[in-house]
Design a protein around this motif. Structure first.
Motif, PDB file in Angstrom:
ATOM      1  N   GLY A 191       0.782  -1.229   0.000  1.00 36.80           N
ATOM      2  CA  GLY A 191       0.000   0.000   0.000  1.00 36.80           C
ATOM      3  C   GLY A 191       0.813   1.277   0.000  1.00 36.80           C
ATOM      4  N   VAL A 192       2.105   1.160  -0.284  1.00 36.73           N
ATOM      5  CA  VAL A 192       2.987   2.327  -0.249  1.00 36.73           C
ATOM      6  C   VAL A 192       3.110   2.900  -1.663  1.00 36.73           C
ATOM      7  N   ASN A 193       3.124   4.241  -1.792  1.00 38.67           N
ATOM      8  CA  ASN A 193       3.225   4.821  -3.143  1.00 38.67           C
ATOM      9  C   ASN A 193       4.647   4.666  -3.694  1.00 38.67           C
ATOM     10  N   PRO A 194       4.794   4.735  -5.048  1.00 38.16           N
ATOM     11  CA  PRO A 194       6.090   4.418  -5.678  1.00 38.16           C
ATOM     12  C   PRO A 194       7.254   5.265  -5.171  1.00 38.16           C
ATOM     13  N   ALA A 195       7.017   6.537  -4.867  1.00 41.08           N
ATOM     14  CA  ALA A 195       8.112   7.393  -4.393  1.00 41.08           C
ATOM     15  C   ALA A 195       8.607   6.898  -3.035  1.00 41.08           C
ATOM     16  N   LEU A 196       7.690   6.561  -2.165  1.00 45.83           N
ATOM     17  CA  LEU A 196       8.061   6.085  -0.836  1.00 45.83           C
ATOM     18  C   LEU A 196       8.673   4.687  -0.911  1.00 45.83           C
ATOM     19  N   LEU A 197       8.246   3.905  -1.913  1.00 44.36           N
ATOM     20  CA  LEU A 197       8.802   2.563  -2.078  1.00 44.36           C
ATOM     21  C   LEU A 197      10.329   2.616  -2.201  1.00 44.36           C
ATOM     22  N   ASP A 198      10.811   3.528  -3.063  1.00 43.55           N
ATOM     23  CA  ASP A 198      12.257   3.692  -3.237  1.00 43.55           C
ATOM     24  C   ASP A 198      12.942   4.009  -1.917  1.00 43.55           C
ATOM     25  N   PHE A 199      12.312   4.908  -1.148  1.00 41.78           N
ATOM     26  CA  PHE A 199      12.892   5.324   0.130  1.00 41.78           C
ATOM     27  C   PHE A 199      12.937   4.147   1.114  1.00 41.78           C
ATOM     28  N   ILE A 200      11.859   3.363   1.161  1.00 37.99           N
ATOM     29  CA  ILE A 200      11.824   2.227   2.090  1.00 37.99           C
ATOM     30  C   ILE A 200      12.876   1.189   1.692  1.00 37.99           C
ATOM     31  N   ILE A 201      13.022   0.946   0.388  1.00 34.63           N
ATOM     32  CA  ILE A 201      14.056   0.010  -0.066  1.00 34.63           C
ATOM     33  C   ILE A 201      15.431   0.503   0.383  1.00 34.63           C
ATOM     34  N   ASP A 202      15.665   1.802   0.183  1.00 35.89           N
ATOM     35  CA  ASP A 202      16.943   2.400   0.563  1.00 35.89           C
ATOM     36  C   ASP A 202      17.199   2.279   2.069  1.00 35.89           C
ATOM     37  N   ARG A 203      16.167   2.501   2.880  1.00 36.88           N
ATOM     38  CA  ARG A 203      16.338   2.415   4.343  1.00 36.88           C
ATOM     39  C   ARG A 203      16.596   0.967   4.786  1.00 36.88           C
ATOM     40  N   ILE A 204      15.904   0.014   4.156  1.00 36.99           N
ATOM     41  CA  ILE A 204      16.131  -1.391   4.528  1.00 36.99           C
ATOM     42  C   ILE A 204      17.566  -1.782   4.164  1.00 36.99           C
ATOM     43  N   ALA A 205      18.036  -1.304   2.995  1.00 35.67           N
ATOM     44  CA  ALA A 205      19.433  -1.581   2.609  1.00 35.67           C
ATOM     45  C   ALA A 205      20.398  -0.971   3.624  1.00 35.67           C
ATOM     46  N   ALA A 206      20.075   0.237   4.102  1.00 35.10           N
ATOM     47  CA  ALA A 206      20.949   0.897   5.091  1.00 35.10           C
ATOM     48  C   ALA A 206      20.953   0.142   6.416  1.00 35.10           C
ATOM     49  N   ILE A 207      19.809  -0.366   6.810  1.00 35.71           N
ATOM     50  CA  ILE A 207      19.716  -1.149   8.053  1.00 35.71           C
ATOM     51  C   ILE A 207      20.573  -2.403   7.919  1.00 35.71           C
ATOM     52  N   ASN A 208      20.463  -3.065   6.778  1.00 36.06           N
ATOM     53  CA  ASN A 208      21.263  -4.268   6.531  1.00 36.06           C
ATOM     54  C   ASN A 208      22.758  -3.943   6.506  1.00 36.06           C
ATOM     55  N   ALA A 209      23.110  -2.769   5.961  1.00 32.96           N
ATOM     56  CA  ALA A 209      24.522  -2.367   5.894  1.00 32.96           C
ATOM     57  C   ALA A 209      25.127  -2.183   7.287  1.00 32.96           C
ATOM     58  N   GLU A 210      24.268  -1.989   8.288  1.00 30.45           N
ATOM     59  CA  GLU A 210      24.733  -1.916   9.684  1.00 30.45           C
ATOM     60  C   GLU A 210      24.985  -3.304  10.261  1.00 30.45           C
ATOM     61  N   GLY A 211      24.732  -4.340   9.461  1.00 30.77           N
ATOM     62  CA  GLY A 211      24.997  -5.706   9.918  1.00 30.77           C
ATOM     63  C   GLY A 211      23.774  -6.444  10.408  1.00 30.77           C
ATOM     64  N   ILE A 212      22.597  -5.813  10.263  1.00 34.79           N
ATOM     65  CA  ILE A 212      21.365  -6.448  10.750  1.00 34.79           C
ATOM     66  C   ILE A 212      20.844  -7.438   9.707  1.00 34.79           C
ATOM     67  N   THR A 213      20.538  -8.631  10.165  1.00 36.52           N
ATOM     68  CA  THR A 213      20.011  -9.706   9.320  1.00 36.52           C
ATOM     69  C   THR A 213      18.513  -9.469   9.115  1.00 36.52           C
ATOM     70  N   ILE A 214      18.043  -9.691   7.883  1.00 35.15           N
ATOM     71  CA  ILE A 214      16.642  -9.361   7.586  1.00 35.15           C
ATOM     72  C   ILE A 214      15.938 -10.521   6.877  1.00 35.15           C
ATOM     73  N   LEU A 215      14.747 -10.838   7.388  1.00 31.95           N
ATOM     74  CA  LEU A 215      13.851 -11.760   6.694  1.00 31.95           C
ATOM     75  C   LEU A 215      12.634 -10.930   6.285  1.00 31.95           C
ATOM     76  N   LEU A 216      12.352 -10.936   4.976  1.00 32.59           N
ATOM     77  CA  LEU A 216      11.430  -9.970   4.391  1.00 32.59           C
ATOM     78  C   LEU A 216      10.286 -10.677   3.669  1.00 32.59           C
ATOM     79  N   ILE A 217       9.066 -10.485   4.170  1.00 29.51           N
ATOM     80  CA  ILE A 217       7.874 -10.923   3.430  1.00 29.51           C
ATOM     81  C   ILE A 217       7.443  -9.759   2.558  1.00 29.51           C
ATOM     82  N   GLU A 218       7.278 -10.016   1.266  1.00 29.60           N
ATOM     83  CA  GLU A 218       6.878  -8.903   0.395  1.00 29.60           C
ATOM     84  C   GLU A 218       6.322  -9.438  -0.918  1.00 29.60           C
ATOM     85  N   HIS A 219       5.273  -8.784  -1.405  1.00 28.07           N
ATOM     86  CA  HIS A 219       4.727  -9.131  -2.720  1.00 28.07           C
ATOM     87  C   HIS A 219       5.363  -8.293  -3.824  1.00 28.07           C
ATOM     88  N   ASN A 220       5.948  -7.160  -3.434  1.00 29.84           N
ATOM     89  CA  ASN A 220       6.534  -6.273  -4.441  1.00 29.84           C
ATOM     90  C   ASN A 220       7.844  -6.873  -4.947  1.00 29.84           C
TER      91      ASN A 220
END
Ligand SMILES: Nc1ncnc2c1ncn2[C@@H]1O[C@H](COP(=O)(O)OP(=O)(O)O)[C@@H](O)[C@H]1O
Ligand SMILES: [Mg+2]
Length: 264
Positions: A191-220
């Motif tokens: 339900g997130v708009n396309p502009a925010l989608l890019d930002f959320i992807i970028d933030r998740i990548a940044a969180i992972n770059a801090e060494g945090i392991t991520i399990l992601l459920i997503e249809h996108n």
């Protein structure tokens, strides 16, 4: 269940082996296994009703499996409370964010922190200095995270004013308050708009770059393709396929499952 991942030298952060749970007669999760190495971003995909959110509930401790084993950092946890798993460094977001609508965004962040001394009356009486220090640290962390998520200007607003996408970001911020090492994200782009989608992807990548392991459920699929080295596909409660995103999404069995022909 410790040991090394089959996918590299990093130790296993999270492992589920042969987990099963039924609701009434419905096997929501059935003989499901997955393994995530430290530092990975792994996708968990599959059609609606496949059992993905139920897997998160089993891992986080909201539900106990009828059978099977779950380990975090090599320690068996399937009989532990959700709070104990949180203290092992596990955090999760919910598919449908339900912030406290009448509380401010900042207050919503602060309610996410667990096990603080100030939560017990005794702690408050016996160690008021420690309580104040913890409160100050939590407020500081909340502001840092709101800044990271570009929600700072909304810190003093009631959560009811947030858009759907902003609620997703707040949900992410709440999950990060306790400085987790493993984060389970349940449809962060729904339900997130396309502009925010890019930002959320970028933030998740940044969180992972801090060494945090991520399990992601997503249809996108764009989000999955950009973030995940590997995806695990579930259908009808079961493991269906696993591999690199582009290979898995081209797999005829996976396509068939999404078209509604989930194999028995
Ligand atoms: N608490 C529950 N009680 C009864 N049935 C449930 C419960 N949670 C999930 N289910 C059922 O389990 C199956 C898997 O649901 P879910 O894990 O939410 O799937 P997904 O997240 O992949 O869409 C569905 O058939 C759903 O209706
Ligand atoms: Mg779900």
């Amino acid at each position: 269940m410790s040991g090394r991942s089959a996918y590299g030298q990093a130790p296993v952060a999270l492992e589920v082996r042969d987990a099963a749970i039924a609701f009434g007669g419905v096997k929501a999760v059935d003989a499901m296994s997955l393994r995530v190495a430290t530092g990975e971003v792994i996708g968990l995909i599959g059609p609606n009703g496949a059992g993905k959110t139920t897997m998160f509930n089993l891992i986080a401790g909201t539900l106990r499996p009828d059978s099977g084993a779950i380990s975090i950092g090599g320690a068996r946890v399937e009989r532990e409370t959700a709070a104990r798993r949180t203290s092992r460094g596990l955090a999760r977001t919910f598919q449908i964010p339900r912030p406290f609508a009448g509380m401010t965004v900042l207050e919503n962040m602060l309610t996410a922190v667990q096990g603080q001394a100030g939560e017990s009356l005794l702690g408050n009486l016996l160690a008021p200095g420690r309580v104040r220090r913890e409160e100050r640290a939590a407020i500081e962390r909340a502001h840092e995270l709101l800044d990271f998520l570009q929600l700072s200007r909304l810190a003093g607003e009631e959560a009811r004013v947030l858009s759907g996408g902003q609620r997703k970001l707040l949900e992410l911020g709440r999950a990060l308050m306790a400085k987790p090492r493993i984060v389970l994200l349940d449809e962060p782009a729904a339900g997130v708009n396309p502009a925010l989608l890019d930002f959320i992807i970028d933030r998740i990548a940044a969180i992972n770059a801090e060494g945090i392991t991520i399990l992601l459920i997503e249809h996108n699929i764009e989000m999955i393709a950009r973030l995940c080295s590997r995806v695990v596909v579930m259908a009808a409660g079961r493991w269906l396929a696993e591999g690199r995103p582009e290979a898995v999404t081209a797999d005829p069995r996976v396509v068939e499952a999404y078209l509604g022909g989930a194999p028995a």
